[in-house]
Design a protein around this motif. Structure first.
Motif, mmCIF file in Angstrom:
data_model
loop_
_atom_site.group_PDB
_atom_site.id
_atom_site.type_symbol
_atom_site.label_atom_id
_atom_site.label_comp_id
_atom_site.label_asym_id
_atom_site.label_seq_id
_atom_site.Cartn_x
_atom_site.Cartn_y
_atom_site.Cartn_z
ATOM 1 N N LYS A 11 -4.439 2.425 -2.901
ATOM 2 C CA LYS A 11 -5.161 1.149 -2.892
ATOM 3 C C LYS A 11 -4.148 0.017 -2.742
ATOM 4 C CE LYS A 11 -8.936 2.586 -5.874
ATOM 5 N NZ LYS A 11 -9.632 2.331 -7.141
ATOM 6 N N PRO A 12 -4.532 -1.054 -2.052
ATOM 7 C CA PRO A 12 -3.617 -2.194 -1.960
ATOM 8 C C PRO A 12 -3.374 -2.787 -3.351
ATOM 9 C CG PRO A 12 -5.682 -2.629 -0.775
ATOM 10 C CD PRO A 12 -5.777 -1.264 -1.339
ATOM 11 N N CYS A 13 -2.106 -2.952 -3.693
ATOM 12 C CA CYS A 13 -1.717 -3.454 -5.016
ATOM 13 C C CYS A 13 -0.755 -4.627 -4.885
ATOM 14 C CB CYS A 13 -1.021 -2.355 -5.814
ATOM 15 S SG CYS A 13 -2.082 -1.002 -6.314
ATOM 16 N N ASP A 24 -8.975 -4.854 -8.408
ATOM 17 C CA ASP A 24 -9.022 -5.244 -9.825
ATOM 18 C C ASP A 24 -9.157 -6.756 -9.940
ATOM 19 O OD1 ASP A 24 -8.567 -2.559 -10.574
ATOM 20 O OD2 ASP A 24 -6.398 -2.871 -10.748
ATOM 21 N N ALA A 58 -4.375 -3.469 -8.659
ATOM 22 C CA ALA A 58 -4.955 -3.400 -7.324
ATOM 23 C C ALA A 58 -5.643 -4.716 -6.955
ATOM 24 C CB ALA A 58 -5.963 -2.257 -7.246
ATOM 25 N N ARG A 78 -1.844 4.205 -7.313
ATOM 26 C CA ARG A 78 -3.285 3.940 -7.330
ATOM 27 C C ARG A 78 -3.996 4.547 -6.117
ATOM 28 N NH1 ARG A 78 -5.146 -0.436 -10.654
ATOM 29 N NH2 ARG A 78 -7.159 0.433 -10.088
ATOM 30 N N ILE A 87 0.875 -1.173 0.000
ATOM 31 C CA ILE A 87 0.000 0.000 0.000
ATOM 32 C C ILE A 87 0.907 1.217 0.000
ATOM 33 C CG2 ILE A 87 -1.766 1.282 1.264
ATOM 34 C CD1 ILE A 87 -2.676 -1.417 2.444
ATOM 35 N N ARG A 91 0.933 -2.085 -10.771
ATOM 36 C CA ARG A 91 -0.128 -1.135 -10.453
ATOM 37 C C ARG A 91 -1.471 -1.850 -10.446
ATOM 38 N NH1 ARG A 91 1.110 4.033 -10.432
ATOM 39 N NH2 ARG A 91 -0.947 4.696 -11.133
#
Length: 75
Positions: free
Chosen positions: A18-20, A30, A27, A15, A10, A25
């Protein structure tokens, strides 16, 4: 899944915090949306070659943990 920090980061500069998946990139949200729309692990991995199955499992584990610790505060 243990040690989610190995796979999830994070960073407020990526982003919007947002946690990725680390080093991407992509997330967690996603990945969850792709799975919810019916994409298989194989579909996701083919579309995003930088991902591995461990990343998908980490995203699911992260979401499950967040769900477990979230609380609703009644007004």
């Amino acid at each position: 899944m243990e040690n989610l920090q190995q796979y999830i980061s994070i960073n407020p500069n990526i982003r919007f915090g947002k946690p990725c998946i680390k080093g991407t990139r992509i997330a967690v949200g996603d990945i969850l949306q792709w799975l919810a729309s019916g994409m298989s692990y194989e579909d996701i991995l083919n579309d995003f070659p930088s991902l591995r199955q461990e990343h998908i499992l980490a995203a699911l584990s992260f979401a499950a943990y967040r769900e477990q610790v979230s609380q609703i505060i009644a007004a």
